[in-house]
Motif scaffolding. Structure first.
Motif, PDB file in Angstrom:
ATOM      1  N   THR A 199      52.668  37.686  54.825  1.00  0.00           N
ATOM      2  CA  THR A 199      53.668  38.188  53.905  1.00  0.00           C
ATOM      3  C   THR A 199      53.386  37.601  52.174  1.00  0.00           C
ATOM      4  OG1 THR A 199      55.927  37.447  53.483  1.00  0.00           O
ATOM      5  CG2 THR A 199      54.540  35.725  53.996  1.00  0.00           C
ATOM      6  N   ALA A 200      54.216  38.334  51.397  1.00  0.00           N
ATOM      7  CA  ALA A 200      53.962  38.038  50.223  1.00  0.00           C
ATOM      8  C   ALA A 200      52.838  38.373  49.597  1.00  0.00           C
ATOM      9  CB  ALA A 200      54.132  36.609  49.718  1.00  0.00           C
ATOM     10  N   GLY A 201      52.491  39.016  48.203  1.00  0.00           N
ATOM     11  CA  GLY A 201      51.521  39.150  47.555  1.00  0.00           C
ATOM     12  C   GLY A 201      50.827  40.585  47.801  1.00  0.00           C
ATOM     13  N   LEU A 202      50.964  41.133  49.010  1.00  0.00           N
ATOM     14  CA  LEU A 202      50.320  42.270  49.414  1.00  0.00           C
ATOM     15  C   LEU A 202      50.829  43.561  48.920  1.00  0.00           C
ATOM     16  CD1 LEU A 202      49.548  41.131  53.182  1.00  0.00           C
ATOM     17  CD2 LEU A 202      48.120  41.342  51.334  1.00  0.00           C
ATOM     18  N   HIS A 203      51.001  43.680  47.576  1.00  0.00           N
ATOM     19  CA  HIS A 203      51.750  44.673  47.043  1.00  0.00           C
ATOM     20  C   HIS A 203      51.061  46.047  47.161  1.00  0.00           C
ATOM     21  CE1 HIS A 203      53.695  41.469  44.227  1.00  0.00           C
ATOM     22  NE2 HIS A 203      54.424  41.454  45.490  1.00  0.00           N
ATOM     23  N   ASN A 204      49.577  46.087  47.372  1.00  0.00           N
ATOM     24  CA  ASN A 204      48.917  47.492  47.256  1.00  0.00           C
ATOM     25  C   ASN A 204      48.123  47.275  48.623  1.00  0.00           C
ATOM     26  OD1 ASN A 204      49.690  46.743  44.210  1.00  0.00           O
ATOM     27  ND2 ASN A 204      49.839  48.826  44.809  1.00  0.00           N
ATOM     28  N   ALA A 205      47.219  48.398  48.733  1.00  0.00           N
ATOM     29  CA  ALA A 205      46.451  48.530  49.521  1.00  0.00           C
ATOM     30  C   ALA A 205      45.104  48.004  49.599  1.00  0.00           C
ATOM     31  CB  ALA A 205      46.222  49.920  50.217  1.00  0.00           C
ATOM     32  N   VAL A 206      44.792  47.614  48.304  1.00  0.00           N
ATOM     33  CA  VAL A 206      43.497  47.153  48.040  1.00  0.00           C
ATOM     34  C   VAL A 206      43.501  46.255  46.997  1.00  0.00           C
ATOM     35  CG1 VAL A 206      41.148  47.902  46.817  1.00  0.00           C
ATOM     36  CG2 VAL A 206      42.288  49.659  48.308  1.00  0.00           C
ATOM     37  N   ARG A 207      42.461  45.218  47.163  1.00  0.00           N
ATOM     38  CA  ARG A 207      42.481  43.847  46.348  1.00  0.00           C
ATOM     39  C   ARG A 207      42.362  44.380  44.752  1.00  0.00           C
ATOM     40  NH1 ARG A 207      40.991  38.719  46.905  1.00  0.00           N
ATOM     41  NH2 ARG A 207      40.060  37.699  45.313  1.00  0.00           N
ATOM     42  N   HIS A 208      43.185  43.789  44.075  1.00  0.00           N
ATOM     43  CA  HIS A 208      43.227  44.086  42.521  1.00  0.00           C
ATOM     44  C   HIS A 208      43.548  43.120  41.850  1.00  0.00           C
ATOM     45  CE1 HIS A 208      47.191  44.583  43.787  1.00  0.00           C
ATOM     46  NE2 HIS A 208      47.589  44.564  42.581  1.00  0.00           N
ATOM     47  N   THR A 209      43.365  42.888  40.464  1.00  0.00           N
ATOM     48  CA  THR A 209      43.891  41.854  39.704  1.00  0.00           C
ATOM     49  C   THR A 209      45.123  42.625  38.965  1.00  0.00           C
ATOM     50  OG1 THR A 209      41.894  40.939  39.446  1.00  0.00           O
ATOM     51  CG2 THR A 209      43.591  40.514  37.800  1.00  0.00           C
ATOM     52  N   ASP A 210      46.481  41.995  38.835  1.00  0.00           N
ATOM     53  CA  ASP A 210      47.473  42.382  38.121  1.00  0.00           C
ATOM     54  C   ASP A 210      47.193  42.101  36.711  1.00  0.00           C
ATOM     55  OD1 ASP A 210      50.282  42.335  36.800  1.00  0.00           O
ATOM     56  OD2 ASP A 210      50.960  42.346  38.990  1.00  0.00           O
ATOM     57  N   PRO A 211      47.376  43.215  35.893  1.00  0.00           N
ATOM     58  CA  PRO A 211      47.188  42.903  34.374  1.00  0.00           C
ATOM     59  C   PRO A 211      48.204  42.097  33.812  1.00  0.00           C
ATOM     60  CG  PRO A 211      47.967  45.333  34.853  1.00  0.00           C
ATOM     61  CD  PRO A 211      47.499  44.587  36.254  1.00  0.00           C
ATOM     62  N   GLU A 212      49.491  42.105  34.370  1.00  0.00           N
ATOM     63  CA  GLU A 212      50.526  41.413  33.617  1.00  0.00           C
ATOM     64  C   GLU A 212      50.463  39.978  33.910  1.00  0.00           C
ATOM     65  OE1 GLU A 212      54.302  42.827  34.459  1.00  0.00           O
ATOM     66  OE2 GLU A 212      53.747  45.038  33.815  1.00  0.00           O
ATOM     67  N   THR A 213      50.146  39.432  35.076  1.00  0.00           N
ATOM     68  CA  THR A 213      50.135  38.234  35.500  1.00  0.00           C
ATOM     69  C   THR A 213      48.749  37.430  35.460  1.00  0.00           C
ATOM     70  OG1 THR A 213      49.824  38.613  37.832  1.00  0.00           O
ATOM     71  CG2 THR A 213      52.212  38.362  36.921  1.00  0.00           C
ATOM     72  N   GLY A 214      47.762  38.410  35.759  1.00  0.00           N
ATOM     73  CA  GLY A 214      46.258  38.078  35.958  1.00  0.00           C
ATOM     74  C   GLY A 214      45.990  37.361  37.364  1.00  0.00           C
ATOM     75  N   PHE A 215      47.064  37.569  38.177  1.00  0.00           N
ATOM     76  CA  PHE A 215      46.883  37.104  39.467  1.00  0.00           C
ATOM     77  C   PHE A 215      45.805  38.135  40.443  1.00  0.00           C
ATOM     78  CE2 PHE A 215      51.222  34.671  39.466  1.00  0.00           C
ATOM     79  CZ  PHE A 215      50.660  33.740  38.573  1.00  0.00           C
ATOM     80  N   THR A 216      45.075  37.606  41.176  1.00  0.00           N
ATOM     81  CA  THR A 216      44.216  38.787  41.828  1.00  0.00           C
ATOM     82  C   THR A 216      45.230  38.473  43.347  1.00  0.00           C
ATOM     83  OG1 THR A 216      42.096  38.013  40.895  1.00  0.00           O
ATOM     84  CG2 THR A 216      42.049  39.030  42.868  1.00  0.00           C
ATOM     85  N   HIS A 217      45.567  39.856  43.800  1.00  0.00           N
ATOM     86  CA  HIS A 217      46.127  39.966  44.998  1.00  0.00           C
ATOM     87  C   HIS A 217      45.204  40.706  46.062  1.00  0.00           C
ATOM     88  CE1 HIS A 217      50.501  39.990  43.293  1.00  0.00           C
ATOM     89  NE2 HIS A 217      49.674  40.108  42.211  1.00  0.00           N
TER      90      HIS A 217
END
Length: 296
Positions: A199-217
């Protein structure tokens, strides 16, 4: 194994077995926070479009059940909405919530109950969960990550016959587990021959860093491939192969997609018997990613 993960029935082939019913609809939860009428409408649309086989259960907090029922009465769904009831009212509120769902069987079909665990995940609490939740309903319990007892808590959940849940992100950086923590979680799941939910955080298929928050998903495709490698490697608890870490950390979507496509149907179903589903506040983002990667 704890309660078996749902397997897509034969004939659902618009979506491959690795992806069938993978995405549970968490539109009501952050960061989506959809209004109930919008969430219901989008879920019903998602059950009938060309990618309907990708969609799993509708997640609803127990505290919002009356609101959900009010909207379903208005739209009159042609068949009951398959529901995962997320307990936000404490364990003592479970019987009342289940009674409400059972009284609306023409609109709701309860498939799963999800709840956070207390900090120590003690046996008495787990037994109460068993008493409250019917045997034919999947129990999903989220032990609190962090501290020396987290993995022990996951093990107790498995022994109890429930599915553990891992939270892969959230609204703050501490909600995102490290690659090592996800690998440890998978190792305990594999050693316990259990299914799990994410749950939570898996917004996309592939690991990436959100440019707005800087969080790596984390990516849900990363998690699928990591699970496949773990099963193939046969590693037990505490013995995670380095290839699992590599799969979790990869940002090469094309390579991950190629590896996923190479799985046989038997291998894909084995993966989904372990990684059963994950909650997403969007039903369109996973589709867009998977289409871009050539997996749909």
């Amino acid at each position: 194994m704890s309660s078996a993960a749902p397997v897509p029935p034969p004939g659902q082939r618009d979506v491959p077995p690795l992806l069938a019913r993978l995405v549970d609809d968490a539109a009501l939860f952050p960061p989506g926070n959809a209004a109930m009428p919008d969430a219901v409408r989008r879920h019903l649309d998602g059950r009938t479009n060309d990618r309907a086989d990708l969609v799993g259960l509708f997640l609803c907090p127990a505290s919002r059940l009356p609101e959900l029922i009010t909207d379903l009465i208005k739209v009159k769904p042609p068949r009951p909405v398959e529901l995962s009831l997320v307990i936000d009212t404490g364990l003592g509120g479970v019987p009342k919530a289940l009674s409400i769902v059972e009284s609306r069987a023409e609109m709701l079909a309860l498939r799963m109950v999800e709840m956070p665990a207390p900090s120590d995940v003690d046996e008495v609490w787990l037994e109460r969960v068993s008493e409250f939740v019917p045997e034919d309903v999947i129990r999903v319990i989220e032990p609190r990550r962090g501290g020396a007892g987290w993995l022990d808590g996951i093990q107790r959940v498995i022994e109890h016959g429930s599915w553990p849940k891992i939270r892969c992100g959230g609204l703050s950086e501490q909600n995102f587990p490290s690659i090592g923590e996800v690998a440890e979680f998978l190792s305990v799941i594999n050693a316990g021959n259990s299914s799990f939910k994410a749950t939570a955080g898996l917004h996309n298929a592939v690991r990436h860093t959100d440019p707005e928050t800087g969080f790596t998903h984390h990516g849900f495709l990363n998690l699928l491939v990591a699970t496949a490698r773990l099963i193939a490697g046969g590693a037990g608890a505490g013995a995670v192969d380095e290839s699992v870490h590599e799969a979790l950390g990869s940002t090469d979507g094309k390579a991950l997609a190629t590896e996923a496509q190479a799985l046989t149907e038997h291998e894909a179903l084995a993966v989904r018997g372990v990684f059963a589903s994950y909650g997403s506040c969007s039903l369109t983002d996973p589709v867009a990613d998977l289409e871009e990667l050539g997996l749909l």
